[in-house]
Enzyme design. Structure first.
Site, PDB file in Angstrom:
ATOM      1  N   CYS A   2       0.925  -1.122   0.130  1.00 47.35           N
ATOM      2  CA  CYS A   2       0.140   0.040  -0.062  1.00 47.35           C
ATOM      3  C   CYS A   2       0.958   1.380  -0.180  1.00 47.35           C
ATOM      4  O   CYS A   2       1.617   1.626  -0.908  1.00 47.35           O
ATOM      5  CB  CYS A   2      -0.840   0.026   1.015  1.00 47.35           C
ATOM      6  SG  CYS A   2      -2.345   1.161   0.955  1.00 47.35           S
TER       7      CYS A   2
ATOM      8  N   HIS B 135      -3.370  -5.567   0.366  1.00 49.64           N
ATOM      9  CA  HIS B 135      -3.147  -5.967   1.787  1.00 49.64           C
ATOM     10  C   HIS B 135      -3.072  -7.407   2.020  1.00 49.64           C
ATOM     11  O   HIS B 135      -3.846  -8.029   2.339  1.00 49.64           O
ATOM     12  CB  HIS B 135      -3.628  -5.399   2.906  1.00 49.64           C
ATOM     13  CG  HIS B 135      -3.543  -3.759   3.015  1.00 49.64           C
ATOM     14  ND1 HIS B 135      -2.548  -3.315   3.879  1.00 49.64           N
ATOM     15  CD2 HIS B 135      -4.074  -2.805   2.440  1.00 49.64           C
ATOM     16  CE1 HIS B 135      -2.654  -1.907   3.899  1.00 49.64           C
ATOM     17  NE2 HIS B 135      -3.430  -1.470   2.929  1.00 49.64           N
TER      18      HIS B 135
ATOM     19  N   GLU C 210      -1.655  -9.266   3.836  1.00 49.13           N
ATOM     20  CA  GLU C 210      -1.822  -9.581   5.661  1.00 49.13           C
ATOM     21  C   GLU C 210      -3.293  -9.783   6.093  1.00 49.13           C
ATOM     22  O   GLU C 210      -3.535 -10.414   7.056  1.00 49.13           O
ATOM     23  CB  GLU C 210      -1.188  -8.898   6.278  1.00 49.13           C
ATOM     24  CG  GLU C 210      -1.655  -7.227   6.667  1.00 49.13           C
ATOM     25  CD  GLU C 210      -0.962  -6.512   5.360  1.00 49.13           C
ATOM     26  OE1 GLU C 210      -1.403  -5.147   5.508  1.00 49.13           O
ATOM     27  OE2 GLU C 210      -0.427  -6.854   4.345  1.00 49.13           O
TER      28      GLU C 210
END
Length: 212
Positions: free
Chosen positions: A92, A187, A189
């Site tokens: 990001c 993202h 994660e």
């Protein structure tokens, strides 16, 4: 055990933003050692002392920033991206910083009126692979990952190649042609039991190192 350096790209040192989520997501895959430093603490000496196997440059919850702030406050991180040979992912905001380090520009995906919502790509989105790479091993041609951003990288930097796109944001993923430097707008994660492609990407990221 792999040592992962997480670079905190939040404006304030005491704001840890996405870092708890990143640690939890990676720890579900394998046991690693985490070292966290704020972007303002980056130096050749600190990197040499930490000697990480992998660098993870985070996104920013405080996403409103300008190129003037970036060039002034993130200069050390920009230089790190230019000089490191360590496998690295920028996520990001980290992706945007990596692009800027190599001469690209960034800006809003869509210009908005003062009373309009600026976040334009949010939640789990379908992303199309344009060119395969080790980061995408075991994924289909289209995968789903979490998005939360208003800005985007506007052009592929020199020595990078485009890896993935969405309809709204062309440069969703990129890779340096000669180094294990990856930038992703999404993202990885932020995965869950219904959307596991981010976990696959993080597993592939960990496999970029030679450490067992």
């Amino acid at each position: 055990m792999k040592k992962i350096l997480i670079i905190n790209n939040e404006k304030d040192k005491d704001d840890f933003g996405w870092i708890p989520i990143i640690k939890e997501a990676i720890s579900k895959i394998e046991e690693t050692k985490f070292v966290v430093i704020h972007h303002s603490e980056i130096s050749k000496e600190s990197l040499d002392e930490i000697n990480p196997d992998l660098i993870y440059a985070t996104g920013r919850v405080t996403y409103d920033w300008t190129i003037e702030e970036i060039l002034k406050d993130y200069d050390a991180e920009l230089k790190m991206f230019q000089n490191t040979a360590i496998p690295t992912i920028g996520v990001c905001a980290g992706h945007q910083l990596m692009a800027i380090a190599y001469g690209a520009t960034f800006g809003k995906m869509v210009e908005t009126a003062e009373d309009e919502e600026t976040i334009r790509e949010t939640g789990f989105q379908d992303i199309e692979i344009i060119k395969n790479a080790p980061l995408f091993k075991d994924l289909d041609n289209r995968f789903r990952c979490y998005e939360l951003h208003r800005d985007e990288v506007k052009s592929i930097p020199d020595n990078f190649e485009l890896l993935a796109s969405t309809e709204m944001c062309k440069i969703q993923a990129m890779k340096h042609k000669n180094k294990n430097l990856y930038g992703v707008q999404f993202h990885p994660e932020q995965y869950n039991d219904q959307n596991l492609d981010g976990k696959v990407i993080l597993t592939n990221l960990l496999n970029l190192t030679n450490v067992e």
